[in-house]
Design an enzyme around this catalytic site. Structure first.
Site, short mmCIF file in Angstrom:
data_model
loop_
_atom_site.label_atom_id
_atom_site.label_comp_id
_atom_site.label_asym_id
_atom_site.label_seq_id
_atom_site.Cartn_x
_atom_site.Cartn_y
_atom_site.Cartn_z
N THR A 97 0.83 -1.21 0.00
CA THR A 97 0.00 0.00 0.00
C THR A 97 0.86 1.25 0.00
OG1 THR A 97 -1.56 -1.24 1.39
CG2 THR A 97 -1.96 1.09 1.17
N SER A 150 6.22 3.97 8.45
CA SER A 150 5.07 4.67 9.00
C SER A 150 4.84 4.40 10.48
CB SER A 150 3.84 4.33 8.16
OG SER A 150 2.75 5.12 8.55
N HIS A 151 3.69 3.80 10.79
CA HIS A 151 3.28 3.60 12.18
C HIS A 151 3.77 2.26 12.72
CE1 HIS A 151 0.65 2.07 9.16
NE2 HIS A 151 0.28 1.13 10.01
N LYS A 194 10.17 4.00 0.03
CA LYS A 194 9.06 4.39 -0.82
C LYS A 194 9.56 5.42 -1.82
CE LYS A 194 5.64 7.21 0.70
NZ LYS A 194 4.37 7.69 1.23
N ASP A 223 2.01 9.90 13.79
CA ASP A 223 2.65 8.58 13.74
C ASP A 223 4.14 8.66 13.42
OD1 ASP A 223 2.42 9.31 11.08
OD2 ASP A 223 2.26 7.23 10.43
N ASP A 254 6.05 8.54 10.79
CA ASP A 254 6.57 9.42 9.75
C ASP A 254 5.76 10.71 9.59
OD1 ASP A 254 4.41 7.95 8.78
OD2 ASP A 254 5.08 8.12 6.70
N ASP A 263 2.49 11.39 9.01
CA ASP A 263 1.38 11.64 8.09
C ASP A 263 0.01 11.31 8.69
OD1 ASP A 263 1.78 8.93 8.01
OD2 ASP A 263 2.00 8.78 5.82
N ARG A 264 -0.02 10.63 9.82
CA ARG A 264 -1.32 10.32 10.44
C ARG A 264 -1.63 11.30 11.57
NH1 ARG A 264 -2.41 3.87 10.74
NH2 ARG A 264 -1.86 3.47 8.56
N THR A 297 -8.01 2.15 -0.95
CA THR A 297 -7.15 2.47 0.19
C THR A 297 -5.74 2.83 -0.28
OG1 THR A 297 -8.39 1.04 1.64
CG2 THR A 297 -6.12 1.45 2.26
N GLU A 305 -8.63 9.30 4.90
CA GLU A 305 -8.81 7.87 5.07
C GLU A 305 -9.19 7.59 6.52
OE1 GLU A 305 -6.35 5.07 2.63
OE2 GLU A 305 -4.82 6.48 3.26
N GLU A 306 -9.95 6.52 6.70
CA GLU A 306 -10.38 6.15 8.05
C GLU A 306 -9.20 5.81 8.96
OE1 GLU A 306 -9.72 2.85 9.03
OE2 GLU A 306 -8.84 2.62 7.03
N LYS A 310 -0.76 12.47 3.02
CA LYS A 310 -1.55 12.88 4.16
C LYS A 310 -0.62 13.58 5.15
CE LYS A 310 -1.42 8.18 5.97
NZ LYS A 310 -1.51 7.03 5.08
N ARG A 322 -8.84 -6.64 7.80
CA ARG A 322 -9.50 -5.44 8.33
C ARG A 322 -10.99 -5.53 8.02
NH1 ARG A 322 -5.07 -2.67 9.74
NH2 ARG A 322 -3.42 -2.21 8.24
C1 G1P Z 1 -2.96 1.18 5.93
C2 G1P Z 1 -4.23 1.98 5.97
C3 G1P Z 1 -4.32 2.87 4.76
C4 G1P Z 1 -3.07 3.76 4.67
C5 G1P Z 1 -1.83 2.90 4.73
C6 G1P Z 1 -0.56 3.74 4.80
O1 G1P Z 1 -2.93 0.36 4.79
O2 G1P Z 1 -5.36 1.14 6.04
O3 G1P Z 1 -5.49 3.65 4.83
O4 G1P Z 1 -3.08 4.50 3.49
O5 G1P Z 1 -1.86 2.06 5.88
O6 G1P Z 1 -0.53 4.55 5.94
P1 G1P Z 1 -3.33 -1.21 4.83
O7 G1P Z 1 -2.45 -1.83 5.87
O8 G1P Z 1 -4.75 -1.25 5.25
O9 G1P Z 1 -3.09 -1.69 3.44
ZN ZN Z 2 2.54 7.15 8.41
#
Ligand code: G1P
Ligand code: ZN
Length: 542
Positions: free
Chosen positions: A17, A112-113, A125, A276, A278, A280-281, A343, A362-363, A375, A495
């Site tokens: 993703t 990321s997180h 990335k 988070d 990096d 972006d959240r 997503t 995004e949620e 984001k 999910r």
């Molecule tokens: C998850 C989140 C998605 C977000 C991505 C990167 O991806 O659900 O909304 O863009 O992290 O932060 P997923 O693990 O669901 O593919």
């Molecule tokens: Zn992130």
């Protein structure tokens, strides 16, 4: 001296993703990072002499890969690299730098997180010249190249001193170490009414921001404390640490529990937020009121015109498919376009570039706008603060009023982490098979209106992305969505997204899991989650 090193392909370098994410020991295999970086360069054209931005979230292995990436950029013919001091650039700040300095693209090192450390996660990335994550066309090409790569190019030279701003030269390429915060802070000052926020804070409005020992620390210190005048100590955990202090730098109710509890306590400050790994959240919690990311998107969109950067209104709103429909109602009222994408932030890029959408969300705690192509956690925090300063009401008041005028979309996501990949795939396959038989079926009071496997037809480049999540839509606006995560690094993560629309304001104070109880039971029943995964409860509920 440039040398060409022969190598052999790895079979597992498929970007997910959001880029390639693996455990650090995987990245530490011989030539693993080099193969992927060379595959990025081999998939691009026309960058000779151009600028590449490099930065990361400061996690373990960040500095090592930055040195490699710089030396490989030089060997591959880039003219300049802009790199954040200390190897630091938040994801939105990197996006801004790419755009502002008209770079060819950027390499962002982050998972990321996800947790960091010697046995935790790392990621690479590629972002294109618009500042956004590479579209699938490019990530597919990168993956294809990783499967055939036989050599990479690297300059033999000493490491760059990443801790001192300024220019140096390596293999004929200029390396400029830049302040990671300044350009970003300047952009935020342009978008938001800093004097109004400063006045709010100096009148005693309490703000606390948890940087979760991740990349936003330096940004939040500079913006929230130095420029907006919040008392020292308002930004918690502001030192980026390679292992994020041993925590998951994920700003949700599980991993930012302490902040949540503080915000629900009697002496809570007025506004609590977190970001988070990096940057972006975002997590937004008012005194006694958690705002779900889907609601936050809708509320920000409804009030964005109160901030100078959006005073002329929005062109449109975009949200990922699993994100609740709360923003759709705002778009409808404003009479602007609403776009539903798969997503992942990369799907917003075209809509933003074409001026079709101004705000996206995004949620999963991601919100942002056309100011960058990622984001942006701090941006969401500052837009909230700007709205609060102008409206002079609390987060709870603004939320309640929003629900009263638009109705409330009760929403929750249930994650089943690290489940057996075969079991997860079988679950999804079985759901797909069931889809045609579902419409018209009633489960208690819930009647299925439609059921499909979401496919996105990009209105700009007309590309089609299939299999983006299974949707079961009920009469009255309730939904269950199932999809497998594309960011995990071990096993599979299922999910399940659950949503119910409640127009009646007298029923807007129900606890979320309770409001969704019948749909939660049904989600298990339809997909056979317990039996197929062997789990009797989700690992994380957000
Ligand atoms: C998850 C989140 C998605 C977000 C991505 C990167 O991806 O659900 O909304 O863009 O992290 O932060 P997923 O693990 O669901 O593919
Ligand atoms: Zn992130």
């Amino acid at each position: 001296m440039t040398k060409t090193v022969s190598t052999t392909p790895y079979g597992d370098q498929k970007p997910g993703t959001s880029g390639l994410r693996k455990k650090v020991p995987v990245f530490q295999q011989k030539n693993y990072a080099e193969n992927f970086i060379q595959s990025i360069f081999d998939s691009l054209e026309g960058f000779a002499g151009k600028t590449l931005v490099i930065g990361g979230d400061g996690r373990f292995y960040n500095r090592d890969v930055i040195q490699i990436a710089i030396k490989m950029a030089a060997a591959n013919g880039f003219g300049q690299v802009l790199v954040g001091r200390g190897g630091i650039l938040s994801t939105p700040a990197a996006s801004n730098i790419i755009r502002k300095y008209k770079a060819f693209g950027g390499i962002i090192l982050s998972a990321s997180h996800n947790p960091g450390g010697p046995t935790e996660d790392f990621g690479i990335k590629y972002n294109t010249g618009n500042g956004g994550p590479a579209p699938e066309k490019i990530t597919d090409a990168i993956f294809a190249r990783t499967k055939t790569i036989d050599a990479y190019k690297i300059v033999e030279a000493d490491d760059i001193n990443l801790d001192m701003e300024g220019e140096s030269e390596i293999g004929g390429m200029t390396v400029t170490v830049i302040d990671p915060v300044a350009d970003y802070a300047e952009l935020m000052e342009k978008l938001f009414d800093f004097p109004a926020i400063r006045a709010l804070i100096s009148n005693g409005f309490g703000v606390v921001f948890d940087a979760m020992s991740a990349v936003t620390g330096p940004y939040a210190k500079e913006i929230i404390e130095n420029r907006l005048g919040a008392p020292k100590g308002s930004v918690l955990n502001f030192m980026p640490l390679p292992d994020f202090g041993g925590h998951h730098p994920d700003p949700n109710l599980v991993h930012a529990r302490a902040l949540y509890e503080e915000m629900m306590s009697e002496n809570a400050p007025d506004f609590g937020a977190a970001s988070d790994g990096d940057g972006d959240r975002n997590l937004i919690i008012g005194k006694g009121m958690f705002v779900t990311p889907s609601d936050s998107l809708a509320m920000l969109a409804a009030n964005a015109h109160l901030a100078p950067g959006y005073a002329r209104g929005l062109a449109g709103i975009a949200r990922s498919m699993p994100t609740s429909g709360a923003a759709d109602r705002v778009a409808e009222k404003l009479g602007i376009g609403m776009y539903e994408t798969p997503t992942g932030w990369k799907f917003f890029g075209n809509l933003l570039d074409e001026g079709m959408a101004t705000i996206c969300g995004e949620e999963s705690a991601g919100t942002g706008s056309n100011h960058v192509r990622e984001k942006d956690g701090l941006w969401a925090v500052l837009l909230w603060l700007n709205i609060l300063a102008v409206r002079g009401e609390s987060v709870a008041e603004i939320s309640r009023q929003h629900w009263a005028s638009y109705g409330r979309n009760y929403y929750s996501r249930h994650d089943y982490e690290e489940v057996d990949a075969d079991a997860a795939n079988a679950l999804v396959a079985a759901l797909r098979e069931k889809l045609p038989s579902l419409p018209g079926t009633s489960f208690g009071a819930l009647k299925v209106e439609a059921a499909d496997d979401f496919a996105y037809h990009d209105p700009v480049d007309h590309s089609v992305s299939d299999h983006q999540g299974i949707r079961i839509l009920f009469e009255g606006g309730s939904r269950i969505v199932y999809r497998l995560s594309g960011t995990g690094t071990s096993g599979a993560t299922l999910r399940v997204y659950i949503e119910r629309y409640e127009p009646d304001a007298s029923r807007h104070d129900i606890e979320t899991q309770e409001a969704l109880a019948d749909l939660i039971t049904l989600a298990d029943e339809i997909a056979d989650i317990r039996t197929r995964t062997g789990r009797d409860a989700p690992s994380v509920i957000t």
